[in-house]
Design a protein around this motif. Structure first.
Motif, PDB file in Angstrom:
ATOM      1  N   GLY A 118      47.045  39.882  50.031  1.00 51.58           N
ATOM      2  CA  GLY A 118      46.718  38.244  49.733  1.00 51.58           C
ATOM      3  C   GLY A 118      45.572  37.502  50.534  1.00 51.58           C
ATOM      4  O   GLY A 118      46.507  38.185  51.832  1.00 51.58           O
ATOM      5  N   ALA A 119      45.195  37.460  50.109  1.00 48.83           N
ATOM      6  CA  ALA A 119      43.878  36.167  51.142  1.00 48.83           C
ATOM      7  C   ALA A 119      45.169  35.579  51.894  1.00 48.83           C
ATOM      8  O   ALA A 119      45.943  35.236  51.701  1.00 48.83           O
ATOM      9  CB  ALA A 119      42.546  35.355  50.809  1.00 48.83           C
ATOM     10  N   SER A 120      44.641  34.843  53.100  1.00 48.03           N
ATOM     11  CA  SER A 120      45.612  34.099  54.388  1.00 48.03           C
ATOM     12  C   SER A 120      45.313  33.489  53.657  1.00 48.03           C
ATOM     13  O   SER A 120      43.870  32.064  53.397  1.00 48.03           O
ATOM     14  CB  SER A 120      44.760  34.155  55.462  1.00 48.03           C
ATOM     15  OG  SER A 120      45.641  33.601  56.576  1.00 48.03           O
ATOM     16  N   GLU A 121      46.427  31.957  53.908  1.00 45.05           N
ATOM     17  CA  GLU A 121      45.703  30.343  53.131  1.00 45.05           C
ATOM     18  C   GLU A 121      46.203  29.451  54.238  1.00 45.05           C
ATOM     19  O   GLU A 121      45.810  28.043  54.313  1.00 45.05           O
ATOM     20  CB  GLU A 121      47.276  30.040  52.204  1.00 45.05           C
ATOM     21  CG  GLU A 121      46.906  31.500  50.748  1.00 45.05           C
ATOM     22  CD  GLU A 121      47.811  30.458  49.457  1.00 45.05           C
ATOM     23  OE1 GLU A 121      48.764  29.995  50.515  1.00 45.05           O
ATOM     24  OE2 GLU A 121      48.193  31.129  48.948  1.00 45.05           O
ATOM     25  N   GLY A 139      40.817  50.216  59.729  1.00 48.42           N
ATOM     26  CA  GLY A 139      40.169  51.499  59.625  1.00 48.42           C
ATOM     27  C   GLY A 139      41.311  52.248  59.183  1.00 48.42           C
ATOM     28  O   GLY A 139      40.425  53.867  58.745  1.00 48.42           O
ATOM     29  N   ARG A 140      42.304  52.436  58.242  1.00 46.42           N
ATOM     30  CA  ARG A 140      42.959  53.088  58.627  1.00 46.42           C
ATOM     31  C   ARG A 140      43.558  54.210  56.916  1.00 46.42           C
ATOM     32  O   ARG A 140      43.979  54.887  56.648  1.00 46.42           O
ATOM     33  CB  ARG A 140      44.827  52.993  58.941  1.00 46.42           C
ATOM     34  CG  ARG A 140      44.329  52.919  60.323  1.00 46.42           C
ATOM     35  CD  ARG A 140      45.590  52.670  61.088  1.00 46.42           C
ATOM     36  NE  ARG A 140      46.776  53.263  60.856  1.00 46.42           N
ATOM     37  CZ  ARG A 140      47.648  53.048  62.149  1.00 46.42           C
ATOM     38  NH1 ARG A 140      47.839  51.981  63.182  1.00 46.42           N
ATOM     39  NH2 ARG A 140      48.262  53.847  62.288  1.00 46.42           N
ATOM     40  N   TRP A 141      42.896  52.996  55.693  1.00 44.29           N
ATOM     41  CA  TRP A 141      42.913  53.099  54.415  1.00 44.29           C
ATOM     42  C   TRP A 141      42.531  52.391  53.707  1.00 44.29           C
ATOM     43  O   TRP A 141      41.781  51.071  54.399  1.00 44.29           O
ATOM     44  CB  TRP A 141      44.544  52.295  54.347  1.00 44.29           C
ATOM     45  CG  TRP A 141      45.919  52.959  54.971  1.00 44.29           C
ATOM     46  CD1 TRP A 141      46.843  54.174  54.951  1.00 44.29           C
ATOM     47  CD2 TRP A 141      46.166  52.048  55.376  1.00 44.29           C
ATOM     48  NE1 TRP A 141      46.936  53.850  55.610  1.00 44.29           N
ATOM     49  CE2 TRP A 141      47.357  52.956  56.346  1.00 44.29           C
ATOM     50  CE3 TRP A 141      46.037  50.641  56.053  1.00 44.29           C
ATOM     51  CZ2 TRP A 141      47.593  51.814  56.952  1.00 44.29           C
ATOM     52  CZ3 TRP A 141      46.182  50.751  57.429  1.00 44.29           C
ATOM     53  CH2 TRP A 141      47.140  50.770  57.993  1.00 44.29           C
ATOM     54  N   PRO A 142      42.092  51.450  52.680  1.00 44.62           N
ATOM     55  CA  PRO A 142      41.453  51.273  51.895  1.00 44.62           C
ATOM     56  C   PRO A 142      42.446  49.926  51.409  1.00 44.62           C
ATOM     57  O   PRO A 142      42.661  50.026  51.213  1.00 44.62           O
ATOM     58  CB  PRO A 142      41.337  51.943  50.310  1.00 44.62           C
ATOM     59  CG  PRO A 142      41.087  53.469  50.535  1.00 44.62           C
ATOM     60  CD  PRO A 142      42.071  53.425  51.213  1.00 44.62           C
ATOM     61  N   VAL A 143      41.418  48.928  52.376  1.00 44.03           N
ATOM     62  CA  VAL A 143      42.852  47.760  51.692  1.00 44.03           C
ATOM     63  C   VAL A 143      41.575  47.123  50.627  1.00 44.03           C
ATOM     64  O   VAL A 143      40.510  47.093  50.782  1.00 44.03           O
ATOM     65  CB  VAL A 143      42.474  46.981  52.995  1.00 44.03           C
ATOM     66  CG1 VAL A 143      42.787  45.017  53.609  1.00 44.03           C
ATOM     67  CG2 VAL A 143      42.984  47.656  54.318  1.00 44.03           C
ATOM     68  N   THR A 144      42.402  46.543  50.016  1.00 46.72           N
ATOM     69  CA  THR A 144      41.987  45.036  48.769  1.00 46.72           C
ATOM     70  C   THR A 144      42.828  44.252  49.642  1.00 46.72           C
ATOM     71  O   THR A 144      43.915  44.140  49.581  1.00 46.72           O
ATOM     72  CB  THR A 144      42.469  45.562  47.648  1.00 46.72           C
ATOM     73  OG1 THR A 144      41.871  47.430  47.303  1.00 46.72           O
ATOM     74  CG2 THR A 144      41.905  45.105  46.228  1.00 46.72           C
ATOM     75  N   VAL A 145      42.301  42.679  49.477  1.00 45.19           N
ATOM     76  CA  VAL A 145      42.343  41.505  50.303  1.00 45.19           C
ATOM     77  C   VAL A 145      42.064  40.481  48.543  1.00 45.19           C
ATOM     78  O   VAL A 145      40.585  40.336  47.856  1.00 45.19           O
ATOM     79  CB  VAL A 145      41.072  40.812  50.970  1.00 45.19           C
ATOM     80  CG1 VAL A 145      41.640  39.728  51.705  1.00 45.19           C
ATOM     81  CG2 VAL A 145      41.324  41.742  52.280  1.00 45.19           C
ATOM     82  N   VAL A 146      43.061  40.251  47.668  1.00 47.94           N
ATOM     83  CA  VAL A 146      42.398  39.692  46.677  1.00 47.94           C
ATOM     84  C   VAL A 146      42.416  37.999  46.845  1.00 47.94           C
ATOM     85  O   VAL A 146      44.012  37.543  47.834  1.00 47.94           O
ATOM     86  CB  VAL A 146      44.443  39.659  45.831  1.00 47.94           C
ATOM     87  CG1 VAL A 146      43.664  39.154  44.971  1.00 47.94           C
ATOM     88  CG2 VAL A 146      44.315  41.388  45.567  1.00 47.94           C
ATOM     89  N   PRO A 147      41.743  37.275  46.825  1.00 44.80           N
ATOM     90  CA  PRO A 147      41.666  35.786  46.883  1.00 44.80           C
ATOM     91  C   PRO A 147      43.024  35.098  45.765  1.00 44.80           C
ATOM     92  O   PRO A 147      43.518  35.823  44.899  1.00 44.80           O
ATOM     93  CB  PRO A 147      40.713  35.180  45.771  1.00 44.80           C
ATOM     94  CG  PRO A 147      39.893  36.905  45.443  1.00 44.80           C
ATOM     95  CD  PRO A 147      41.132  37.791  45.790  1.00 44.80           C
TER      96      PRO A 147
END
Length: 147
Positions: A118-121, A139-147
């Protein structure tokens, strides 16, 4: 060469801390895991504090364990509400440490194919850098940051 059944991710790691954005990230990661037939590894890294004193440290550790127990109970409840055909394989991990390093270590240990967070709050993370930004920069894996 293409092998039937091995073309998608096998493990997706999602960081959770009880915040709204982390719970949205966990739900997003669960959807990815379900669609891909992957295992979901949910990790709560209990942040270490710089407070002094054994009594304070013990109280903080107990409070963090209670947070971990509550998260696990919420996740179990949500998983049980899912229809049987939509349930996924998942595991919950909890350990004390730096959240960034804890996620990195678990993702490496499990040979994760992706990380969802999750995106930082927290406003201070705009200056110092959030866990999500640090994971992306690694850059080690694909990272998805969810808002």
């Amino acid at each position: 060469m293409f092998e039937l059944g091995t073309d998608g991710p096998s493990v997706i790691v999602a960081g959770v801390d009880g915040s709204d954005s982390s719970m949205r990230a966990a739900a997003y990661a669960a959807g990815l895991a379900r669609r891909q037939g992957a295992k979901l590894a949910l990790v709560y890294v209990q942040p270490l504090t710089a407070m002094g004193g054994a009594d304070v440290g013990a109280a903080v550790m107990q409070a963090e364990q209670e947070v971990a127990d509550k998260l696990l109970a919420e996740i179990r409840e949500a998983a049980e509400r899912m229809p049987e055909e939509q349930r996924i394989r998942w595991e919950f991990y909890s350990q004390p440490g730096d959240p960034y390093q804890g996620i990195v270590d678990l993702a490496d240990q499990l040979k994760a194919d992706g990380v969802v967070i999750g995106a930082s709050e927290k406003a201070g993370h705009r200056l110092v850098g959030s866990v999500g930004v640090r994971l992306v920069k690694s850059g080690r894996w694909p990272v998805t940051v969810v808002p």
